[in-house]
Write an enzyme that holds these catalytic residues in place. Structure first.
Site, PDB file in Angstrom:
ATOM      1  CB  VAL A 189      -8.117  12.011 -21.788  1.00 28.92           C
ATOM      2  CG1 VAL A 189      -8.019  11.162 -23.041  1.00 28.92           C
ATOM      3  CG2 VAL A 189      -6.732  12.380 -21.280  1.00 28.92           C
TER       4      VAL A 189
ATOM      5  CE  LYS B 273       3.125   8.021 -19.549  1.00 28.75           C
ATOM      6  NZ  LYS B 273       3.512   9.426 -19.342  1.00 28.75           N
TER       7      LYS B 273
HETATM    8  N1  HSE Z   1       1.943  12.566 -15.915  1.00 31.19           N
HETATM    9  C1  HSE Z   1       2.317  12.336 -17.264  1.00 31.19           C
HETATM   10  C2  HSE Z   1       3.538  13.169 -17.617  1.00 31.19           C
HETATM   11  C3  HSE Z   1       1.262  12.667 -18.287  1.00 31.19           C
HETATM   12  O1  HSE Z   1       3.965  14.029 -16.829  1.00 31.19           O
HETATM   13  O2  HSE Z   1       4.057  12.947 -18.687  1.00 31.19           O
HETATM   14  C4  HSE Z   1       0.249  11.588 -18.452  1.00 31.19           C
HETATM   15  O3  HSE Z   1       0.835  10.398 -18.880  1.00 31.19           O
END
Ligand code: HSE
Length: 456
Positions: free
Chosen positions: A13, A202
């Site tokens: 990133v 998230k």
């Molecule tokens: N590991 C995460 C995913 C990506 O598989 O969506 C980064 O947030």
């Protein structure tokens, strides 16, 4: 005006972010005003995906966050430490923060936002959830006038990739995971992804922004995809569903006026109807559906990870902060006097900052009203389905559909029955009580799976 940026981390990133900043032509004209002052890395000799002037690279990350030459710190290190300490140190030195670090914000967001509000700086995190999909700013701004009912997302690309391939190829979880690891779609340690922890981080962030209260990560129910089998995927298909790992935050309808609202926040595999907008989100793609009043449903979809996509969100945040700083500089150059309206916090743009401090109350899973898909292996005898029906009925579980298939026990070769039940909406506590009673029936050999079905 030149705004100086310190970038912490030059991995996927970080390199994507630097690449955008180094080629501003054809993008928003404000980006030409950004100067990449410092880039903090662990090794100065490691080959990089982006060409940077060597004099801006340093291994002294603390010096970057303290530097008077830096206005904005971009943190793309990932992980908790040293990211947490560096972010707090940067805030203490008056720097605005842009981060892609969902694990850090989900665990230490209270500490970081309290410090940021006190210092009068922004902490921006568009890149922390669903990579390149703009979802954080819409929740904070454009969707903010709606009373949000539910946020439902496919926000982990790894698990979506695995489930998509299991469905398309009829493969087993273990085999597809191993191949995904070989191809670089899954980490060597896949725990955070396949056990739902990444999606839990998230959804706690999305819920907090959408519903206006802080969320304790430990209150988020989390169940991953390890137990999903090709048999369940095939039955789901026959019944008109696909299985997705969903992250869901929904307002408790029984307490509509509570603020911050009482919520259910959870991550688990879910059967969703094949015509649902999230059913067609396949591979590593992510999508988030937001349902609110009066808007109704909007669905955001796109790449949930990757250098360019995530960097696009990082730099979008940079642009937002840049725009606000530009106005502040113009005001001070024009001699606009301090209005004396209060502390520095009142100077933060209310649509970019995050001032809420109260915690949302989170309901238990027993209280959740949902449908269930469940698969039993039973003896092939008269009365078995009748007994299941009676026990379900006694616990107020209403059956929506039932399918029975004759099979043979793979060890004894004796005739057995595979019974798949889909229920109507039921309190999860009632459903579990029924299942415990069914488990005691001598004719029930195993309860192979229990998967929630998206509630009607
Ligand atoms: N590991 C995460 C995913 C990506 O598989 O969506 C980064 O947030």
């Amino acid at each position: 005006m030149g705004i100086k940026v310190g970038l912490l981390g030059l991995g996927t990133v970080g390199a994507g972010t630097a690449a955008i900043l180094l080629s501003p032509l054809g993008r928003h004209p404000l980006l030409a005003e950004v100067k990449l002052a410092w880039v903090g890395v662990r090794s100065l000799t490691k080959p990089r995906q982006v060409n940077l002037p060597p004099e801006i690279l340093t291994t002294d990350l603390v010096q970057i966050v303290r530097s008077p030459e830096v206005d904005i710190v971009i943190e793309v290190l990932g992980g908790i430490e040293p990211a947490r300490s560096l972010v707090l140190e940067a805030i203490a030195h008056g720097k605005h923060i842009i981060t892609a670090n969902k694990a850090l914000i989900a665990r230490h967001g209270d500490e970081i936002y309290t410090a940021a509000n006190h210092a009068g700086v922004y902490v921006m995190l568009e890149a922390a959830v669903a990579g390149g999909i703009p979802i954080i700013q819409p929740l904070k701004q454009t969707l903010g006038v709606n009373r949000i009912h539910t946020i439902t997302g496919i926000i982990n690309g790894t698990t979506n990739y695995i489930l998509t391939r299991m469905r398309e190829e009829g493969g087993d979880f273990g085999d597809i995971l191993a191949e995904a690891q070989k191809l670089g779609y899954a980490e060597a340690d896949p725990t955070a992804d396949v056990d739902g922890l990444d999606a839990a981080d998230k959804i706690s962030i999305l819920a907090s922004l959408g519903f206006g209260g802080r969320i304790k990560l430990e209150d988020v129910y989390c169940e991953g995809i390890r137990s999903i089998t090709k048999t369940d995927i095939a039955y789901a298909e026959q019944l008109g569903f696909v299985i997705k790992l969903l992250a869901i935050a929904s307002r408790d309808k029984a307490h509509p006026d509570q603020f911050p609202p009482r919520l259910s926040v959870r991550v688990h595999p879910t059967l969703i109807p094949q015509d649902h907008p999230l059913a067609s989100i396949n591979g590593v793609y992510n999508a988030v559906s937001v349902v609110g009043e009066p808007l109704g449903q909007v669905v955001f979809e796109g790449p949930g990870a990757g250098a360019g996509a995530t960097a696009s969100s990082v730099v979008a945040d940079l642009l937002q902060v840049l725009a606000v700083l530009k106005i502040q500089v113009a005001w001070s150059q024009a001699g606009v006097p301090d209005t004396g309206l209060g502390s520095k916090i009142s100077l933060l743009h209310p649509l970019l900052s995050c001032a809420h401090q109260e915690y949302c109350e989170i309901s238990t899973m027993e209280e959740l009203e949902t449908r269930f898909y469940t698969r039993f292996i039973t003896s092939d005898q008269p009365g078995v389905i009748g007994k299941l029906g009676t026990i379900f009925g006694n616990h107020q579980v209403s059956i929506e559909s039932i399918v029975q298939k004759d099979i043979h026990d793979k060890d004894t070769r004796e005739a057995a029955a595979e019974i798949v039940v889909v229920t109507h909406n039921v309190a999860e506590g009632n459903f579990r009580a029924a299942i415990e009673e069914i488990r005691q029936l001598p004719t029930v050999q195993s309860i192979s799976s229990m998967i929630r079905v998206l509630e009607q």
